[in-house]
Design an enzyme around this catalytic site. Sequence first.
Site, short mmCIF file in Angstrom:
data_model
loop_
_atom_site.label_atom_id
_atom_site.label_comp_id
_atom_site.label_asym_id
_atom_site.label_seq_id
_atom_site.Cartn_x
_atom_site.Cartn_y
_atom_site.Cartn_z
CE LYS A 117 45.03 36.23 42.12
NZ LYS A 117 46.05 36.36 41.00
N GLY A 165 40.72 30.13 42.18
CA GLY A 165 40.25 29.13 42.96
C GLY A 165 41.36 28.04 43.43
CG ASN A 291 40.07 37.95 36.52
OD1 ASN A 291 40.95 37.44 37.14
ND2 ASN A 291 38.57 37.75 37.02
NE ARG A 293 40.68 35.65 32.06
CZ ARG A 293 40.96 35.40 33.29
NH1 ARG A 293 41.94 35.91 34.02
NH2 ARG A 293 39.83 34.77 33.93
NE ARG A 339 31.95 29.96 32.22
CZ ARG A 339 33.16 30.21 32.76
NH1 ARG A 339 33.98 29.40 32.68
NH2 ARG A 339 33.41 31.40 33.27
#
Lengths: 453, 162
Positions: A117, A165, A291, A293, A339
């Site tokens: 990060k 998170g 991210n 991916r 979702r």
Amino acid sequence: MRLKRLFVANRGEIAVRILRAARKLGIETVLGVSAADRDGLGAEMADRAVVIGPAPSAKSYLDVRLVVHAAKSTGCDALHPGYGFLSEKPALSRMCEDEGIVFVGPRAQTIEALGDKLAARALARETGVRTVPGTDHMASVDAAREAAAELGYPVVMKASAGGGGRGMFKATGPVELEASFDKASREAETAFGDGRLYLERFVERARHVEVQIMGDGEGKVVHFGERDCSVQRRYQKLIEEAPASAVPDATRKRLHESAIRLTSFAKYRNAGTVEFLYDVDRDDFYFIEVNSRIQVEHPVSEEITGEDLIARQLQVAAGEGLQLRQEEVRVTGHAIECRINAEDPRHGFAPAPGRITRWLAPIGEGIRLDTHARQGYLVPPFYDSMIGKLIARGRDRNEAIDRMLSAIDSFVIEGPKTTLALARFIVAHRDFRNNNMTTRWLEDIGLPAFQTQ
Amino acid sequence: MKIKLQDIEYLIEIFDSSDWDEMYLKCEGVELFLSTDPNARSTRIAPVTTPLSVPAASAVEPAAKAGATADVASVASTTVPSHWVALKAPNLGTFYRAPKPGAPSFVEVGQHVVADTEVCLIEVMKLFTSLKAGVTGIVRQVCVEDAAMVEFGDTLFYIEPS
């Protein structure tokens, strides 16, 4: 270069999704399954399925050597890691490189650099992309106290090696900061093997906005619009949508430009998402992370651009380049994704594995269901609980909402408890319709309202 | 709800990855007792004196999918006596019958083995793990060709316990 045979190193709905895209492109497929997924939809769809290990992920989906050995032994010349599992472990990308298997994703060194990060924030600063006002890593609680005073409370302590998170602590004042600094560092050490912490300004009213990009690995990057994923519980997204209509057009344009500038500088290869924290009150945004991916919520970006992102991933991996100019990417309409998790929202979201005794999928204009589940499917207890993603597209946001509600109302799932009713409650809520949620909305307002229903 | 063979396999896997010490299940004509203690005996079920024979379903190699080459010899469960113990692959990998190329095989058909006898190697990306017989007895069948890829759960050998 043509990809001849693709190894899919994942499971569930994303495995099905990747298999579908590969089949469309005429690429042979091999799926690596655990013993628990032997009879799943993915195993049926693949040209060949090989059982790599027993049900527990650590002995199957998370074992880099097993996965690469399976890909090699079945004659695969490419490997798609999906999301989660090994998708952002540089070791997999690297081992594929070493073995001459095309990794459908970024280079190992890119994944490694962006997974740190602090290094990612440094990259953002270098490319003139604003990050949340914050610090480098804090060597001691004294340094933290000084820095926090300068930043202004409230602040959030974050683990440099964390993500999703995890490893985050909020402090509203110096007493709280001093009390939790050591604890936070120890927890980070245990969870990520790296106890380094840094501080960031805490934004009171935030939205989670991210930009979908695709790079050719040589500096050319195209974006496919942004997504708003503010409906979250414990940093896990429940509902995503595209575009982020709550953000002014001019700001969205700056988001796209920032995402491209950063990933282009990194010569980013293949699909990625640049995450930002949108400060509602200041109409400003800050870079959070990349991210490296394809993500769960990629379908909403596909629906508003008419794009097949997985197919494009495969094409980029095959060395065919982006074959697309930014001007050719058109955003029309609006898409929302819910979702569906096999969890009981009325009992602390406890996982609810078990056999699906009845499954009646919704169909209709603008409705899409990405799933591996079907009637008779035994939802296993070994993996995350997501059993599908329901996506509704409309000419505008209201139509997308109406179609989503209609789709959920006709969707029958019997057997395990699911979050379908919660999704309906959220989408039907006045705040959702008015699009004035923040990342705190679900936990502070939405869930309490749902529980008292 | 009828309990299927696969459900029992799932229950065993779930138990294995849990922190439970014991599990007793009685349902629809099936009684199942699992324990992490090899000396444990259920007070509710009469002890089984012969080793539990491996579920027949997993001893049969599923028909190869179109386009795939079958590199594991199929063994129909009906030709194997039920008291023979199937030694199964603990994970996917490449099966080797000998410690080195050109060296004699670890075991041959008809050979007597004890629990600690090494019977083969499974290789995963150049990491070799040796498998032990696990029972005392005679090797009756070698089910896989040397250097073939095996999957988790594939039967590698049949051993007749003595």
